[in-house]
Scaffold this motif. Structure first.
Motif, PDB file in Angstrom:
ATOM      1  N   THR A   5      -5.942   6.311  -9.200  1.00 29.35           N
ATOM      2  CA  THR A   5      -6.971   5.815 -10.099  1.00 29.35           C
ATOM      3  C   THR A   5      -6.580   4.436 -10.603  1.00 29.35           C
ATOM      4  O   THR A   5      -5.666   4.334 -11.414  1.00 29.35           O
ATOM      5  N   PRO A   6      -7.207   3.352 -10.126  1.00 26.06           N
ATOM      6  CA  PRO A   6      -8.230   3.273  -9.083  1.00 26.06           C
ATOM      7  C   PRO A   6      -7.631   3.526  -7.701  1.00 26.06           C
ATOM      8  O   PRO A   6      -6.424   3.769  -7.587  1.00 26.06           O
ATOM      9  N   ALA A   7      -8.454   3.430  -6.667  1.00 33.01           N
ATOM     10  CA  ALA A   7      -8.005   3.767  -5.314  1.00 33.01           C
ATOM     11  C   ALA A   7      -6.897   2.844  -4.817  1.00 33.01           C
ATOM     12  O   ALA A   7      -6.036   3.262  -4.041  1.00 33.01           O
ATOM     13  N   THR A   8      -6.902   1.591  -5.237  1.00 33.56           N
ATOM     14  CA  THR A   8      -5.828   0.642  -4.937  1.00 33.56           C
ATOM     15  C   THR A   8      -5.489  -0.087  -6.232  1.00 33.56           C
ATOM     16  O   THR A   8      -6.299  -0.151  -7.157  1.00 33.56           O
ATOM     17  N   PHE A   9      -4.300  -0.657  -6.291  1.00 36.41           N
ATOM     18  CA  PHE A   9      -3.837  -1.307  -7.507  1.00 36.41           C
ATOM     19  C   PHE A   9      -3.680  -2.806  -7.283  1.00 36.41           C
ATOM     20  O   PHE A   9      -3.353  -3.245  -6.185  1.00 36.41           O
ATOM     21  N   THR A  10      -3.889  -3.569  -8.357  1.00 34.01           N
ATOM     22  CA  THR A  10      -3.727  -5.023  -8.317  1.00 34.01           C
ATOM     23  C   THR A  10      -2.920  -5.461  -9.529  1.00 34.01           C
ATOM     24  O   THR A  10      -3.098  -4.919 -10.619  1.00 34.01           O
ATOM     25  N   SER A  11      -2.045  -6.442  -9.308  1.00 31.20           N
ATOM     26  CA  SER A  11      -1.236  -6.989 -10.392  1.00 31.20           C
ATOM     27  C   SER A  11      -1.114  -8.491 -10.197  1.00 31.20           C
ATOM     28  O   SER A  11      -1.156  -8.982  -9.070  1.00 31.20           O
ATOM     29  N   GLN A  12      -0.945  -9.212 -11.289  1.00 27.78           N
ATOM     30  CA  GLN A  12      -0.700 -10.647 -11.234  1.00 27.78           C
ATOM     31  C   GLN A  12       0.783 -10.905 -10.980  1.00 27.78           C
ATOM     32  O   GLN A  12       1.628 -10.220 -11.562  1.00 27.78           O
ATOM     33  N   TRP A  38       7.213   8.918  -7.573  1.00 25.76           N
ATOM     34  CA  TRP A  38       6.700   7.727  -6.879  1.00 25.76           C
ATOM     35  C   TRP A  38       7.749   7.142  -5.934  1.00 25.76           C
ATOM     36  O   TRP A  38       8.942   7.151  -6.224  1.00 25.76           O
ATOM     37  N   ASP A  39       7.273   6.616  -4.806  1.00 15.29           N
ATOM     38  CA  ASP A  39       8.082   5.818  -3.879  1.00 15.29           C
ATOM     39  C   ASP A  39       7.486   4.415  -3.909  1.00 15.29           C
ATOM     40  O   ASP A  39       6.390   4.195  -3.410  1.00 15.29           O
ATOM     41  N   LEU A  40       8.197   3.485  -4.518  1.00 16.45           N
ATOM     42  CA  LEU A  40       7.660   2.141  -4.714  1.00 16.45           C
ATOM     43  C   LEU A  40       8.156   1.120  -3.695  1.00 16.45           C
ATOM     44  O   LEU A  40       7.617   0.024  -3.611  1.00 16.45           O
ATOM     45  N   ASN A  41       9.190   1.461  -2.931  1.00 20.68           N
ATOM     46  CA  ASN A  41       9.714   0.511  -1.948  1.00 20.68           C
ATOM     47  C   ASN A  41       9.491   0.981  -0.512  1.00 20.68           C
ATOM     48  O   ASN A  41      10.066   0.439   0.417  1.00 20.68           O
ATOM     49  N   ASN A  42       8.652   2.000  -0.349  1.00 20.62           N
ATOM     50  CA  ASN A  42       8.227   2.486   0.969  1.00 20.62           C
ATOM     51  C   ASN A  42       9.401   2.910   1.845  1.00 20.62           C
ATOM     52  O   ASN A  42       9.383   2.729   3.060  1.00 20.62           O
ATOM     53  N   ASP A  43      10.435   3.499   1.208  1.00 16.89           N
ATOM     54  CA  ASP A  43      11.580   3.976   1.983  1.00 16.89           C
ATOM     55  C   ASP A  43      11.525   5.485   2.232  1.00 16.89           C
ATOM     56  O   ASP A  43      12.441   6.057   2.819  1.00 16.89           O
ATOM     57  N   GLY A  44      10.456   6.134   1.761  1.00 22.55           N
ATOM     58  CA  GLY A  44      10.307   7.570   1.976  1.00 22.55           C
ATOM     59  C   GLY A  44      11.060   8.429   0.979  1.00 22.55           C
ATOM     60  O   GLY A  44      11.048   9.653   1.077  1.00 22.55           O
ATOM     61  N   VAL A  45      11.729   7.801   0.024  1.00 24.12           N
ATOM     62  CA  VAL A  45      12.477   8.531  -0.989  1.00 24.12           C
ATOM     63  C   VAL A  45      11.684   8.462  -2.301  1.00 24.12           C
ATOM     64  O   VAL A  45      11.415   7.372  -2.807  1.00 24.12           O
ATOM     65  N   TYR A  46      11.317   9.618  -2.817  1.00 18.99           N
ATOM     66  CA  TYR A  46      10.514   9.682  -4.029  1.00 18.99           C
ATOM     67  C   TYR A  46      11.417   9.826  -5.259  1.00 18.99           C
ATOM     68  O   TYR A  46      12.467  10.429  -5.190  1.00 18.99           O
ATOM     69  N   GLY A  47      10.984   9.235  -6.363  1.00 17.78           N
ATOM     70  CA  GLY A  47      11.749   9.268  -7.594  1.00 17.78           C
ATOM     71  C   GLY A  47      12.011   7.874  -8.158  1.00 17.78           C
ATOM     72  O   GLY A  47      12.709   7.735  -9.157  1.00 17.78           O
ATOM     73  N   THR A  68       6.935 -11.112  -4.692  1.00 19.84           N
ATOM     74  CA  THR A  68       6.038 -12.245  -4.466  1.00 19.84           C
ATOM     75  C   THR A  68       4.637 -11.725  -4.196  1.00 19.84           C
ATOM     76  O   THR A  68       4.410 -10.521  -4.138  1.00 19.84           O
ATOM     77  N   THR A  69       3.702 -12.641  -4.022  1.00 16.26           N
ATOM     78  CA  THR A  69       2.344 -12.221  -3.704  1.00 16.26           C
ATOM     79  C   THR A  69       2.333 -11.481  -2.376  1.00 16.26           C
ATOM     80  O   THR A  69       3.156 -11.732  -1.497  1.00 16.26           O
ATOM     81  N   GLY A  70       1.409 -10.553  -2.235  1.00 18.97           N
ATOM     82  CA  GLY A  70       1.296  -9.785  -1.006  1.00 18.97           C
ATOM     83  C   GLY A  70       0.800  -8.378  -1.299  1.00 18.97           C
ATOM     84  O   GLY A  70       0.475  -8.032  -2.438  1.00 18.97           O
ATOM     85  N   THR A  71       0.761  -7.575  -0.262  1.00 19.40           N
ATOM     86  CA  THR A  71       0.299  -6.198  -0.376  1.00 19.40           C
ATOM     87  C   THR A  71       1.459  -5.270  -0.032  1.00 19.40           C
ATOM     88  O   THR A  71       2.110  -5.430   1.004  1.00 19.40           O
ATOM     89  N   TYR A  72       1.691  -4.310  -0.907  1.00 21.28           N
ATOM     90  CA  TYR A  72       2.820  -3.397  -0.783  1.00 21.28           C
ATOM     91  C   TYR A  72       2.309  -1.952  -0.763  1.00 21.28           C
ATOM     92  O   TYR A  72       1.378  -1.616  -1.486  1.00 21.28           O
ATOM     93  N   THR A  91      -2.125   1.021  -1.842  1.00 18.32           N
ATOM     94  CA  THR A  91      -1.504  -0.305  -1.873  1.00 18.32           C
ATOM     95  C   THR A  91      -1.502  -0.879  -3.285  1.00 18.32           C
ATOM     96  O   THR A  91      -2.363  -0.576  -4.106  1.00 18.32           O
ATOM     97  N   LEU A  92      -0.508  -1.711  -3.511  1.00 20.08           N
ATOM     98  CA  LEU A  92      -0.424  -2.555  -4.693  1.00 20.08           C
ATOM     99  C   LEU A  92      -0.510  -3.985  -4.176  1.00 20.08           C
ATOM    100  O   LEU A  92       0.342  -4.413  -3.389  1.00 20.08           O
ATOM    101  N   THR A  93      -1.543  -4.698  -4.580  1.00 17.61           N
ATOM    102  CA  THR A  93      -1.697  -6.088  -4.180  1.00 17.61           C
ATOM    103  C   THR A  93      -1.289  -6.978  -5.349  1.00 17.61           C
ATOM    104  O   THR A  93      -1.830  -6.854  -6.446  1.00 17.61           O
ATOM    105  N   VAL A  94      -0.320  -7.841  -5.083  1.00 18.33           N
ATOM    106  CA  VAL A  94       0.131  -8.799  -6.081  1.00 18.33           C
ATOM    107  C   VAL A  94      -0.555 -10.118  -5.761  1.00 18.33           C
ATOM    108  O   VAL A  94      -0.402 -10.658  -4.667  1.00 18.33           O
TER     109      VAL A  94
END
Length: 109
Positions: A5-12, A38-47, A68-72, A91-94
Motif C-alpha cells: 500500500t500503495p502498489a509501488t513506493f516512491t521516495s526523493q 522485509w528484504d530491502l537489498n534483494n538478497d533473499g534474506v528477510y529481516g 542513488t536515483t533508480g528503481t530497487y 519496487t521502490l523508485t528513488v
C-alpha cells in the motif's frame, strides 16, 4: 496474501522512504505468526526491517544499497499460524532531487 500500500513506493533522493503492507494470513486461524519481515537489498534474506509499516531514513536506505536515483526491488514476507509463508515483491523508485543553490553577497557590477 500480501498487498503493498500503495502498489509501488516512491521516495526523493536523500529523503526517507515509507512502505506498508496489509496481510490476509488465511489459514485455520486467519492470524499471523510474528511480524512482517522485509528484504530491502534483494538478497533473499528477510529481516532487514520488521513490521507492516516501516519508515527508513536515507542513511538506513544506504545501508541496504539504496544510494542513488533508480528503481530497487523490495520484498515482504509473512507467515501464518499454520506455518505457511507468503512472499511478495514490488519496487521502490528513488527520484532525483534537484539541487538548490543559494548565492549570497554583494553584487558587483
Amino acid at each position: 496474501i500480501i498487498t503493498f500500500t500503495p502498489a509501488t513506493f516512491t521516495s526523493q533522493e536523500g529523503g526517507p522512504a515509507s512502505m506498508a503492507v496489509s496481510v490476509d494470513p488465511l489459514g485455520s486461524t486467519n492470524t499471523l505468526q510474528g511480524d512482517v519481515l522485509w528484504d530491502l537489498n534483494n538478497d533473499g534474506v528477510y529481516g532487514d526491517a520488521v513490521g507492516s509499516s516501516i519508515r527508513l531514513t536515507w542513511r538506513e536506505l544506504a545501508d541496504f544499497g539504496i544510494v542513488t536515483t533508480g528503481t530497487y526491488t523490495v520484498s515482504a514476507q509473512a507467515t501464518n499460524t499454520d506455518g505457511f509463508t507468503s512472499q511478495s515483491s514490488t519496487t521502490l523508485t528513488v527520484v532525483n532531487t534537484i539541487p538548490v543553490v543559494t548565492v549570497t553577497g554583494n553584487p558587483t557590477g
